[in-house]
Design a protein around this motif. Structure first.
Motif, PDB file in Angstrom:
ATOM      1  N   UNK A   9       0.853  -1.188   0.000  1.00 16.93           N
ATOM      2  CA  UNK A   9       0.000   0.000   0.000  1.00 16.93           C
ATOM      3  C   UNK A   9       0.891   1.242   0.000  1.00 16.93           C
ATOM      4  N   UNK A  10       0.668   2.172  -0.923  1.00 17.21           N
ATOM      5  CA  UNK A  10       1.476   3.397  -0.953  1.00 17.21           C
ATOM      6  C   UNK A  10       1.029   4.347   0.155  1.00 17.21           C
ATOM      7  N   UNK A  11       1.569   4.145   1.328  1.00 17.94           N
ATOM      8  CA  UNK A  11       1.170   4.897   2.518  1.00 17.94           C
ATOM      9  C   UNK A  11       2.391   5.647   3.053  1.00 17.94           C
ATOM     10  N   UNK A  12       2.150   6.855   3.574  1.00 13.70           N
ATOM     11  CA  UNK A  12       3.218   7.682   4.111  1.00 13.70           C
ATOM     12  C   UNK A  12       2.815   8.190   5.483  1.00 13.70           C
ATOM     13  N   UNK A  13       3.788   8.741   6.181  1.00 12.27           N
ATOM     14  CA  UNK A  13       3.544   9.449   7.440  1.00 12.27           C
ATOM     15  C   UNK A  13       4.649  10.469   7.637  1.00 12.27           C
ATOM     16  N   UNK A  14       4.529  11.288   8.678  1.00 12.36           N
ATOM     17  CA  UNK A  14       5.477  12.372   8.933  1.00 12.36           C
ATOM     18  C   UNK A  14       6.532  11.975   9.953  1.00 12.36           C
ATOM     19  N   UNK A  15       6.982  10.733   9.957  1.00 13.54           N
ATOM     20  CA  UNK A  15       7.870  10.269  11.024  1.00 13.54           C
ATOM     21  C   UNK A  15       9.185  11.026  11.125  1.00 13.54           C
ATOM     22  N   UNK A  16       9.722  11.533  10.040  1.00 12.19           N
ATOM     23  CA  UNK A  16      10.969  12.286  10.113  1.00 12.19           C
ATOM     24  C   UNK A  16      10.745  13.796  10.085  1.00 12.19           C
ATOM     25  N   UNK A  17       9.648  14.223   9.489  1.00 12.67           N
ATOM     26  CA  UNK A  17       9.442  15.650   9.270  1.00 12.67           C
ATOM     27  C   UNK A  17       8.849  16.380  10.472  1.00 12.67           C
ATOM     28  N   UNK A  18       8.018  15.761  11.260  1.00  6.94           N
ATOM     29  CA  UNK A  18       7.271  16.469  12.303  1.00  6.94           C
ATOM     30  C   UNK A  18       7.821  16.221  13.709  1.00  6.94           C
ATOM     31  N   UNK A  19       9.134  16.131  13.857  1.00  2.00           N
ATOM     32  CA  UNK A  19       9.732  15.963  15.177  1.00  2.00           C
ATOM     33  C   UNK A  19       9.546  17.268  15.947  1.00  2.00           C
ATOM     34  N   UNK A  20       8.798  17.220  17.037  1.00  4.82           N
ATOM     35  CA  UNK A  20       8.408  18.442  17.738  1.00  4.82           C
ATOM     36  C   UNK A  20       8.201  18.181  19.216  1.00  4.82           C
ATOM     37  N   UNK A  21       8.216  19.229  20.006  1.00  6.80           N
ATOM     38  CA  UNK A  21       7.900  19.117  21.429  1.00  6.80           C
ATOM     39  C   UNK A  21       6.393  19.200  21.670  1.00  6.80           C
ATOM     40  N   UNK A  22       5.628  19.534  20.639  1.00  2.00           N
ATOM     41  CA  UNK A  22       4.175  19.620  20.734  1.00  2.00           C
ATOM     42  C   UNK A  22       3.578  18.208  20.797  1.00  2.00           C
ATOM     43  N   UNK A  23       2.736  17.958  21.781  1.00  2.00           N
ATOM     44  CA  UNK A  23       2.138  16.635  21.956  1.00  2.00           C
ATOM     45  C   UNK A  23       1.310  16.172  20.765  1.00  2.00           C
ATOM     46  N   UNK A  24       0.543  17.065  20.182  1.00  2.00           N
ATOM     47  CA  UNK A  24      -0.283  16.707  19.028  1.00  2.00           C
ATOM     48  C   UNK A  24       0.604  16.361  17.835  1.00  2.00           C
ATOM     49  N   UNK A  25       1.634  17.160  17.605  1.00  2.00           N
ATOM     50  CA  UNK A  25       2.561  16.884  16.499  1.00  2.00           C
ATOM     51  C   UNK A  25       3.270  15.550  16.709  1.00  2.00           C
ATOM     52  N   UNK A  26       3.667  15.258  17.955  1.00  2.00           N
ATOM     53  CA  UNK A  26       4.314  13.965  18.237  1.00  2.00           C
ATOM     54  C   UNK A  26       3.364  12.810  17.948  1.00  2.00           C
ATOM     55  N   UNK A  27       2.104  12.958  18.311  1.00  2.00           N
ATOM     56  CA  UNK A  27       1.113  11.913  18.046  1.00  2.00           C
ATOM     57  C   UNK A  27       0.912  11.735  16.545  1.00  2.00           C
ATOM     58  N   UNK A  28       0.693  12.820  15.848  1.00  2.99           N
ATOM     59  CA  UNK A  28       0.453  12.761  14.399  1.00  2.99           C
ATOM     60  C   UNK A  28       1.673  12.240  13.639  1.00  2.99           C
ATOM     61  N   UNK A  29       2.836  12.491  14.154  1.00  3.34           N
ATOM     62  CA  UNK A  29       4.076  12.091  13.495  1.00  3.34           C
ATOM     63  C   UNK A  29       4.072  10.610  13.139  1.00  3.34           C
ATOM     64  N   UNK A  30       3.566   9.765  14.015  1.00  2.28           N
ATOM     65  CA  UNK A  30       3.558   8.324  13.776  1.00  2.28           C
ATOM     66  C   UNK A  30       2.163   7.746  13.572  1.00  2.28           C
TER      67      UNK A  30
END
Length: 80
Positions: free
Chosen positions: A24-45
């Motif tokens: 499945x051609x699926x992506x996520x922000x695992x390398x791009x959204x490294x942040x101290x923000x809790x929501x960004x950390x959750x969305x990252x993976x």
């Protein structure tokens, strides 16, 4: 028209791995959204990006939704 459909998943390591294994051609922000923000950390993976554009055929959509359904059902039964 959007080109990606966001999907928040419960088990990112397992779900992402199996979807990739199924091709499945699926992506996520695992390398791009490294942040101290809790929501960004959750969305990252946990936030997956699935293809969603006008060039997808019905057969491709059926295949992708079947693979997604199979992955989520399989891993929700405790198989990890």
């Amino acid at each position: 028209m959007p080109y990606m459909f966001p999907l928040h998943i419960e088990r990112p390591a397992t779900h992402f791995h199996w979807l990739k294994q199924l091709g499945v051609p699926v992506w996520r922000w695992d390398e791009m959204a490294d942040s101290s923000c809790g929501i960004a950390r959750d969305y990252r993976l946990h936030l997956l990006h699935l293809p969603c554009h006008q060039a997808l055929t019905d057969d491709q959509m059926d295949w992708m939704t079947t693979a997604l359904d199979k992955t989520l059902r399989h891993t929700s039964k405790g198989v990890q």
